[in-house]
Design a protein around this motif. Structure first.
Motif, PDB file in Angstrom:
ATOM      1  N   ASP A  74     -42.810 -52.646 -15.997  1.00 19.16           N
ATOM      2  CA  ASP A  74     -44.154 -52.132 -16.238  1.00 19.16           C
ATOM      3  C   ASP A  74     -44.118 -50.950 -17.193  1.00 19.16           C
ATOM      4  O   ASP A  74     -43.059 -50.615 -17.759  1.00 19.16           O
ATOM      5  CB  ASP A  74     -44.858 -51.788 -14.921  1.00 19.16           C
ATOM      6  N   ASP A  75     -45.259 -50.291 -17.370  1.00 16.24           N
ATOM      7  CA  ASP A  75     -45.350 -49.203 -18.350  1.00 16.24           C
ATOM      8  C   ASP A  75     -44.540 -47.977 -17.955  1.00 16.24           C
ATOM      9  O   ASP A  75     -44.289 -47.093 -18.792  1.00 16.24           O
ATOM     10  CB  ASP A  75     -46.811 -48.816 -18.591  1.00 16.24           C
ATOM     11  N   ASN A  76     -44.107 -47.905 -16.700  1.00 17.53           N
ATOM     12  CA  ASN A  76     -43.261 -46.794 -16.261  1.00 17.53           C
ATOM     13  C   ASN A  76     -41.774 -47.157 -16.241  1.00 17.53           C
ATOM     14  O   ASN A  76     -40.933 -46.356 -15.830  1.00 17.53           O
ATOM     15  CB  ASN A  76     -43.684 -46.327 -14.864  1.00 17.53           C
ATOM     16  N   GLY A  77     -41.469 -48.381 -16.652  1.00 18.88           N
ATOM     17  CA  GLY A  77     -40.082 -48.829 -16.655  1.00 18.88           C
ATOM     18  C   GLY A  77     -39.618 -49.428 -15.342  1.00 18.88           C
ATOM     19  O   GLY A  77     -38.450 -49.794 -15.195  1.00 18.88           O
ATOM     20  N   ALA A  78     -40.534 -49.534 -14.372  1.00 13.58           N
ATOM     21  CA  ALA A  78     -40.174 -50.120 -13.079  1.00 13.58           C
ATOM     22  C   ALA A  78     -40.075 -51.638 -13.196  1.00 13.58           C
ATOM     23  O   ALA A  78     -40.912 -52.267 -13.852  1.00 13.58           O
ATOM     24  CB  ALA A  78     -41.206 -49.749 -12.021  1.00 13.58           C
ATOM     25  N   PRO A  79     -39.080 -52.260 -12.567  1.00 17.79           N
ATOM     26  CA  PRO A  79     -38.939 -53.722 -12.648  1.00 17.79           C
ATOM     27  C   PRO A  79     -40.072 -54.424 -11.903  1.00 17.79           C
ATOM     28  O   PRO A  79     -40.478 -54.004 -10.820  1.00 17.79           O
ATOM     29  CB  PRO A  79     -37.589 -53.983 -11.979  1.00 17.79           C
ATOM     30  N   VAL A  80     -40.579 -55.483 -12.527  1.00  9.99           N
ATOM     31  CA  VAL A  80     -41.669 -56.271 -11.944  1.00  9.99           C
ATOM     32  C   VAL A  80     -41.208 -57.695 -11.646  1.00  9.99           C
ATOM     33  O   VAL A  80     -41.464 -58.227 -10.574  1.00  9.99           O
ATOM     34  CB  VAL A  80     -42.886 -56.309 -12.898  1.00  9.99           C
ATOM     35  N   LEU A  81     -40.516 -58.311 -12.617  1.00  4.88           N
ATOM     36  CA  LEU A  81     -40.028 -59.676 -12.460  1.00  4.88           C
ATOM     37  C   LEU A  81     -38.568 -59.776 -12.903  1.00  4.88           C
ATOM     38  O   LEU A  81     -38.179 -59.163 -13.904  1.00  4.88           O
ATOM     39  CB  LEU A  81     -40.841 -60.661 -13.306  1.00  4.88           C
ATOM     40  N   PHE A  82     -37.794 -60.524 -12.149  1.00  9.71           N
ATOM     41  CA  PHE A  82     -36.451 -60.933 -12.575  1.00  9.71           C
ATOM     42  C   PHE A  82     -36.516 -62.432 -12.842  1.00  9.71           C
ATOM     43  O   PHE A  82     -36.915 -63.212 -11.974  1.00  9.71           O
ATOM     44  CB  PHE A  82     -35.419 -60.635 -11.495  1.00  9.71           C
ATOM     45  N   ILE A  83     -36.154 -62.839 -14.062  1.00  9.27           N
ATOM     46  CA  ILE A  83     -36.275 -64.237 -14.478  1.00  9.27           C
ATOM     47  C   ILE A  83     -34.904 -64.735 -14.900  1.00  9.27           C
ATOM     48  O   ILE A  83     -34.199 -64.062 -15.666  1.00  9.27           O
ATOM     49  CB  ILE A  83     -37.276 -64.379 -15.646  1.00  9.27           C
ATOM     50  N   CYS A  84     -34.522 -65.912 -14.413  1.00  9.31           N
ATOM     51  CA  CYS A  84     -33.190 -66.408 -14.736  1.00  9.31           C
ATOM     52  C   CYS A  84     -33.152 -67.931 -14.775  1.00  9.31           C
ATOM     53  O   CYS A  84     -34.014 -68.609 -14.217  1.00  9.31           O
ATOM     54  CB  CYS A  84     -32.157 -65.886 -13.737  1.00  9.31           C
ATOM     55  N   SER A  85     -32.127 -68.435 -15.440  1.00  8.80           N
ATOM     56  CA  SER A  85     -31.844 -69.865 -15.458  1.00  8.80           C
ATOM     57  C   SER A  85     -30.374 -70.026 -15.124  1.00  8.80           C
ATOM     58  O   SER A  85     -29.505 -69.516 -15.837  1.00  8.80           O
ATOM     59  CB  SER A  85     -32.144 -70.462 -16.836  1.00  8.80           C
TER      60      SER A  85
END
Length: 210
Positions: A74-85
């Protein structure tokens, strides 16, 4: 349109949260995707709204060290989503490559939010990328699809009814090697849309790839 009309429209907009309701807007959102330089910033990209504010950032291989892992912040650098394959025997034998997006915070990965299926080989020619949502009330098969050409920055994310959720680039839209436009319709989840764009970016070997 006066202020009263705007308030009525905001109240009547149906929010469709996938990541979180806080990322849904009652009005259309005009966004700019700006790629970060690999040498100085490790690649990836930032998302800028119409007020010239950075609202999301995406870290890819240049920062995380893996070509098939992405983090949306997000705009504060906090993780929102982890996406992987993930690679494996099942993935290798499948007709699709599968990407999964997980809700994430500072404590780690929480739960699966969406799954994206990318057709492989000859299937990729005539089949759209399909996205399934893990929330209740969505289809068991697929809920959204990507139509058009992401590499040419002329594609859309559509729901099952064919309604456009987000337009990437398109005729008359500004685009260059380093940035392009995305328009998200009212009520839709901006974090989800950017998460899908992050996967498309990686698939096509752009800013999030090593």
């Amino acid at each position: 349109m006066n202020r009263g009309d705007s308030s009525t429209m905001a109240r009547s907009t149906k929010f469709l949260p996938i990541v979180s309701k806080i990322y849904c807007s009652s009005s259309k959102e005009d966004l700019i995707i700006r790629k970060r330089p690999v040498i100085t910033s490790g690649g990836g990209f930032v998302v800028i709204n119409s007020k010239q504010k950075v609202i999301f950032g995406v870290d890819g291989c240049g920062i995380l060290g893996s070509s098939k892992e992405l983090i949306l912040r997000d705009d504060n650098g906090a993780p929102v989503l982890f996406i992987c394959s993930k690679n494996g025997v099942v993935q290798a034998l499948s007709f699709h490559s599968r990407w999964k997006g997980y809700l994430m915070d500072y404590e780690g990965i929480k739960r699966l939010v969406f799954s994206l299926r990318e057709p492989k080989g000859c299937l990729a020619m005539n089949n759209a990328i399909k996205i399934s949502i893990m929330n209740k009330g969505f289809s068991k098969d697929w809920d959204y699809e990507v139509k058009g050409s992401f590499s040419e920055k002329d594609c859309t994310i559509n729901d099952r009814k064919g309604d456009v959720v987000a337009q990437v680039g398109g005729k008359g839209k500004m685009a260059s090697k380093d940035f392009y436009e995305v328009v998200v319709q009212p009520g839709y989840d901006l974090a989800f849309v950017v998460g899908v764009i992050a996967v498309l970016d990686s698939i096509h070997g752009e800013s999030t790839r090593c």
